[in-house]
Each structure stands twice: as C-alpha cells, then as structure tokens.
Design an enzyme around this catalytic site. Structure first.
Site, PDB file in Angstrom:
ATOM      1  N   LYS A 213       5.736   6.003   0.400  1.00  0.00           N
ATOM      2  CA  LYS A 213       5.406   7.278   1.049  1.00  0.00           C
ATOM      3  C   LYS A 213       6.200   7.424   2.344  1.00  0.00           C
ATOM      4  O   LYS A 213       6.830   8.429   2.596  1.00  0.00           O
ATOM      5  CB  LYS A 213       3.895   7.326   1.311  1.00  0.00           C
ATOM      6  N   GLU A 219       7.781  -4.621   3.474  1.00  0.00           N
ATOM      7  CA  GLU A 219       7.917  -5.339   2.201  1.00  0.00           C
ATOM      8  C   GLU A 219       8.794  -4.546   1.231  1.00  0.00           C
ATOM      9  O   GLU A 219       9.728  -5.085   0.614  1.00  0.00           O
ATOM     10  CB  GLU A 219       6.538  -5.546   1.550  1.00  0.00           C
ATOM     11  N   GLY A 273      -1.773   7.408   0.276  1.00  0.00           N
ATOM     12  CA  GLY A 273      -1.096   6.385  -0.534  1.00  0.00           C
ATOM     13  C   GLY A 273      -1.949   5.899  -1.695  1.00  0.00           C
ATOM     14  O   GLY A 273      -1.500   5.858  -2.849  1.00  0.00           O
ATOM     15  N   ARG A 274      -3.200   5.550  -1.407  1.00  0.00           N
ATOM     16  CA  ARG A 274      -4.054   4.983  -2.463  1.00  0.00           C
ATOM     17  C   ARG A 274      -4.555   6.045  -3.440  1.00  0.00           C
ATOM     18  O   ARG A 274      -5.218   5.723  -4.421  1.00  0.00           O
ATOM     19  CB  ARG A 274      -5.208   4.197  -1.848  1.00  0.00           C
ATOM     20  N   GLU A 360      -9.885   0.175   1.456  1.00  0.00           N
ATOM     21  CA  GLU A 360      -9.037   0.778   2.491  1.00  0.00           C
ATOM     22  C   GLU A 360      -9.636   2.125   2.919  1.00  0.00           C
ATOM     23  O   GLU A 360      -9.481   2.540   4.061  1.00  0.00           O
ATOM     24  CB  GLU A 360      -7.594   0.960   1.976  1.00  0.00           C
ATOM     25  N   HIS A 391     -17.297 -16.128 -17.914  1.00  0.00           N
ATOM     26  CA  HIS A 391     -17.036 -17.571 -17.853  1.00  0.00           C
ATOM     27  C   HIS A 391     -16.483 -17.959 -16.488  1.00  0.00           C
ATOM     28  O   HIS A 391     -15.890 -19.022 -16.333  1.00  0.00           O
ATOM     29  CB  HIS A 391     -16.063 -17.967 -18.970  1.00  0.00           C
ATOM     30  N   LYS A 516       0.408  -5.821  10.959  1.00  0.00           N
ATOM     31  CA  LYS A 516       1.826  -5.487  10.767  1.00  0.00           C
ATOM     32  C   LYS A 516       2.588  -5.677  12.070  1.00  0.00           C
ATOM     33  O   LYS A 516       3.704  -6.194  12.083  1.00  0.00           O
ATOM     34  CB  LYS A 516       1.980  -4.023  10.337  1.00  0.00           C
TER      35      LYS A 516
END
Ligand code: F6P
Length: 568
Positions: A213, A219, A273-274, A360, A391, A516
């Site tokens: 965005k 990263e 973003g999400r 978030e 399990h 960050k």
C-alpha cells in the site's frame, strides 16, 4: 467519528455485567434442552447456516446485547462507514472496502466522489492484463510466457491473498483454470523466504508482483530489490519492465523503484491494508493464477454479505450477531481468546488472516477519542483446521481454559473421497468431528457418568469434563470462490462490529510503529559496526550485550561481500 461516550458507562453495559451472574447459574447442558431458545439461535442467509445455540447466552442475553448495540450507535456507525465518512479519524480516511466488491452500477461516495467507477477501472485493467499474461500475449524478456507469479508483500498485502489462494487451490473450477501455473508468496524479510520462493523458478518465466500500500514497508522493499536483482542478473536490467509489476496506492514510489507506472495497479487510501484482499492487492495475483472470472465470483460472495450486513435487522444479521457474541464472551464472560476451527484443510490460512484482521484492528487501548479504555478490547485469535487441531491444542480447550470456538464446516467437499467398504466417506468422517466437538465442549462428562461406566475412581477426576464451554457453528454449502468471499466478509464485518461497540478505531494500527523505528536504529548500528567498527552504543545493557554477541559471532563474515542470492 466523535463518540464521547465510553460504552462501559452505559446502562446496557451495566445490565449485561449484572446479567453475567444469571448466566453463571446456567449450564449449556440445560440451555440446550430448551428447543425454543435453540430454534431462535439459528440463522440462515444465502445458504450459510449459523447456529449459536451453544453460546452461554439466553434470549434475554441477546436482547441485552441488542440494547448495547443501540447504546453504541452501531447502526449509525455502519451507515457512516458505508457512506464514506472519515471514520478512520486518526488517519483522516474513509473505510470503504465494501466498495471494492460493489456492483458496477452501485454508488459509494468518498469525499463527494463515487469511487465505484475507479474500482471497476482497475478491475477491468486487471482482467485485461491477467488474460494477456495467462494467454501468453504478454511475454517475458526472452519471449517466453510467464507461467509463475511471485507476489511480494507482507501483513495485509499478503495474508488475505494467501488465505484465498490456499482456499481455492483445491476447488475444481479453480484447479482447471490454474493448470500449469504457480502462485507463490514472499513475505518475510528472512532470506530463507527468498530461497524458498525462488527455488525451482526460472526468471525467464516468472512475473513478480510487488504489493505494498505504502511502497515503503522495509521487508517488502528489500524483498523487491532482491527479486529485481534475481531477474536483472539473469536477464539484464531491462527485463524488469516485463517481469515486475506493482500494486500500490503510491504510484510515485513505484516509478522511482523502476517499475513502469503503466504496469502498476492502483488502490486507495480508503482501503485498509488488512481489508485490501478485494482490491488489486488480492485480485491481481489471484486473477493471474485463477483467471478473473473465478475471482469475480469471490468478490460477489463478499458483496452479498456486505448487503446483508448493511440492510438486515440486527437480530437476524450474521456479522452483527457474531460481533455481539464476541463482545459478550470477551467483555462480560471474561474469555480473552477465540479459536477459529475450520473443518476444511482448504481454510488452513483463515486463522492467520483473521489474526491480522482482528488483532491489528481491535488490539487497542484507547477509545476513538483517545480516552484510555476502562476495559480490555480486542481478543486473541488463533486456530488450525480440524481435525489437526484436535490432536494439538484441543486438550486445553476441553479441560483447561475456556476458549469460545468458531466451528466452520462445509457440506460438500472440494475433493470428495469414497472408499468402498468404509463406513462413511472421508468427508463425512471429517464432519463427524465437526458435529461432535461442539457437543463435547457444551455437555462435558460428569463424574456420575464415569462411575456408571465403571471408570477407576483414581481416573475419574482426570476423565471428567466440566462442559459449559461455548462455541458457534457456521455451515457453508460448499467452498467455491463465492463462499470464500462470503466467509471473508462475515469475519471482516464481525470484527468491525466489535470495534464499533468497544468505541475504538478498528482501522488504524499505530501499535506497529514503535518496533519498526527501533529496528531502524539497530539497522544503522549494524551497518556502522560492520563497516566502520563503531562500538555498539545508545542501547540498554541487555540489547548491547545481545548485539555485541551477534556482531562478534558473525565477525568472520566480511562487510563488503559481493551481491549473492540463495543457492538452493
Ligand atoms: O504491519 C503494519 C502494516 O502497516 C499493516 O497494516 C499492513 O498490512 C502491512 O504493514 C503492509 O503494509 P504495506 O502494504 O504498506 O506494505
């Protein structure tokens, strides 16, 4: 969106607090004998069935929760979202992911402008571009068709598309349209993720989609530079124009990076973003893999839930009721976590995606007006597909902590298997567990029952299940692109409802910034220490010690290494 009231000061909140005492006197074993109650706790919309009768709630609880919704002005907040008001007040933005899947003729305004035509302009571009890549009329620098795609992005520019991709991978229609193609996701800045994602790929036949965005995320940008190097070292720098495209709101930075702006697909500030999987963030890579017509069905599924959420009265509105029940579990019954348990391996990436959407969005400590909250908002989401989770962590859910569970089942498997001579089909075997687990949690098993079964007295405490553990069940008719869109939108809106009730801003994420900026300080230090032998300074004792150990133990690695890429 000014909301000066703190919801916990309202009468409906206080009534619900008092009501907890009534609920504590009940047990799901008894609540489930009341057929009238159970019947009213079923809801159906667009072939999705919701059963919330295993919530620790009575009809009175639901009425009280609906009053809470009124006190929180929930209807008004939903309306403001759909009408493009800047409800994300700390970033001064509209929140309009619903516009991303609106029909062509819909009108949804942001800042006085109908955004739907722009949305469709980008969708049309994606359709055209993805068809060219898929039919081989867009070729790479050496004239070969691009059959593999690596989508670089992180957080919301990764998790939603990965969820949808994973869910579609075994859908027969999607399989057919993806034949001979691969879609991979490179998210982590860890070079191991680069290695894993380029292994077996040929730059000549690979298209890289950089999804960000902001186009500043550390990263993503380092991974983008790494794959730019991978392409240009193999095919020459001019190959980038044919092998790299971008999805961003920041087209200026896309151009500065060296990607032709004609090969950039836009989205807008009003897409969080999400909440961006239905924008070019998800639609571009997914259309490259599955074809636009499949992804259009995914958008339609989400849109169907958008309309239901907007127009359905709250008492029969799936995302609203789910959101209210989560509030009940977190803020009143005191259960801070939620387990997302899809009985479908295709939904294995649902929980990781919802972790971001939920945590978030709602992991906040202050109200939308900046007032510290006198209660805890947000919840801890985690999950695994059944039966694998059974399990793994179900022991804790059955006999340890109380964790409200979402059981998600599918009527028709994407990949049915029937074996002659078996008692049931493989999917029925899976679904036997989907139907059994909620009752095991709700009813439990008493010492009395165990005694009647002649269980040794010393084992009775260990084999006793207290029960009274809440869950809800969603049953989808199948798991095609349309249903995946429905499921996504149900969770998105449910989480917004929770934030609206808590009175927080579910659409900003300031809490990710501090880490960050501290990483930037460490990055500078690592560079100065490695290139100029500068001592570690400006950090506390602990970080200084750890940094020194890291630098000393890697001092045999020269600082001026030539460019190198993974070798696996
Ligand atoms: O982790 C913080 C965050 O800003 C997320 O909200 C976002 O989804 C992610 O980083 C990626 O951001 P971008 O798409 O700008 O690269």
């Amino acid at each position: 969106m000014a909301s000066s009231i703190i919801i916990s000061d309202t009468q409906p909140w206080k009534d619900l607090k008092a009501h907890v005492e009534d609920i504590k006197k009940t047990h799901l074993r008894d609540l489930l004998t009341d057929d009238k109650r159970c019947q009213s706790m079923f809801l159906e919309f667009d072939d999705i069935l919701l059963d919330y009768s295993r919530q620790q709630a009575t009809l009175e609880t639901i009425q009280k929760l609906l009053k809470l919704a009124e006190a929180a002005s929930l209807k008004d907040k939903i309306n403001r979202m759909y009408s493009g008001e800047h409800i994300n007040s700390t970033e001064n933005r509209s929140v309009l992911h619903v516009a991303l899947r609106a029909s062509r003729d819909a009108v949804i305004q942001s800042d006085g402008k109908n955004v739907v035509p722009e949305v469709w302009k980008v969708l049309d571009n994606i359709q055209e571009f993805s068809e060219r890549v898929r039919n081989g009329s867009w070729v790479g620098a050496t004239g070969k068709a691009l059959k593999d795609v690596v989508a670089i992005g992180i957080g919301g520019s990764f998790l939603g598309p990965l969820f949808v991709h994973t869910a579609l991978q075994t859908d027969p229609e999607a399989i057919e349209s993806a034949r001979g193609r691969q879609l991979r996701f490179l998210a982590n800045v860890d070079p191991i993720d680069v290695a894993r994602n380029i292994t077996g790929l040929n730059p000549e036949t690979t298209l890289v989609v950089v999804v960000s965005k902001t186009f500043t995320t550390a990263e993503t940008m380092l991974n983008a530079r790494t794959l730019r190097e991978w392409i240009s070292s193999a095919l020459g720098p001019s190959a980038v124009a044919k092998h790299m495209v971008a999805v961003s709101t920041n087209l200026k930075l896309v151009e500065q990076f060296g990607i032709d702006p004609n090969n950039a697909f836009a989205f807008w500030d009003w897409v969080g973003g999400r909440y961006s999987v239905c924008s070019a963030v998800g639609v571009l890579p997914l259309s490259l893999q599955y074809g636009f017509s499949v992804i259009e069905k995914f958008l339609s599924g989400a849109s169907s839930i958008d309309q239901h959420f907007y127009s359905q009265p709250f008492e029969s509105n799936i995302p609203v009721l789910l959101g209210l029940l989560s509030i009940w579990n977190v803020s009143f019954l005191g259960y801070p976590a939620r387990a997302i348990l899809p009985y479908s391996q295709a939904l294995e990436k649902l929980a990781p995606h919802i972790q971001q959407v939920s945590m978030e969005s709602n992991g906040k400590g202050v109200s939308i007006d900046g007032v510290p909250l006198p209660f805890e908002a947000g919840e801890i989401d985690f999950g695994e597909p059944g039966t694998n989770g059974q399990h793994s962590f179900y022991q804790l859910i059955h006999q340890g902590r109380v964790i409200p569970c979402d059981f998600i089942g599918v009527v028709k498997s994407q990949q049915p298997v029937f074996l002659k001579g078996e008692v049931v089909s493989n999917h029925d075997e899976l679904m036997s567990n989907y139907f059994a687990q909620p009752d095991a949690l709700a009813y439990g098993k008493t010492a009395d029952q165990l005694q009647k079964e002649n269980v040794s007295p010393h084992l009775i405490p260990h084999k006793t299940f207290s029960g009274n553990r809440p869950s809800l069940s969603l049953l989808l008719p199948s798991l095609n692109a349309y249903n995946i869109g429905q499921l996504l939108a149900i969770y998105e809106h449910r989480i917004a409802v929770e934030g609206f009730i808590w009175g927080i801003n579910s659409f900003d994420q300031w809490g990710v910034e501090l880490g960050k900026s501290l990483a930037t300080q460490v990055r500078k230090q690592l560079n100065a220490s490695r290139t100029k032998q500068e001592p570690v300074q400006g950090f506390n004792f602990s970080t200084t010690t750890m940094l020194n150990r890291y630098l000393q133990a890697s001092s045999d690695i020269p600082a001026d290494l030539p460019t190198s890429l993974p070798k696996i």
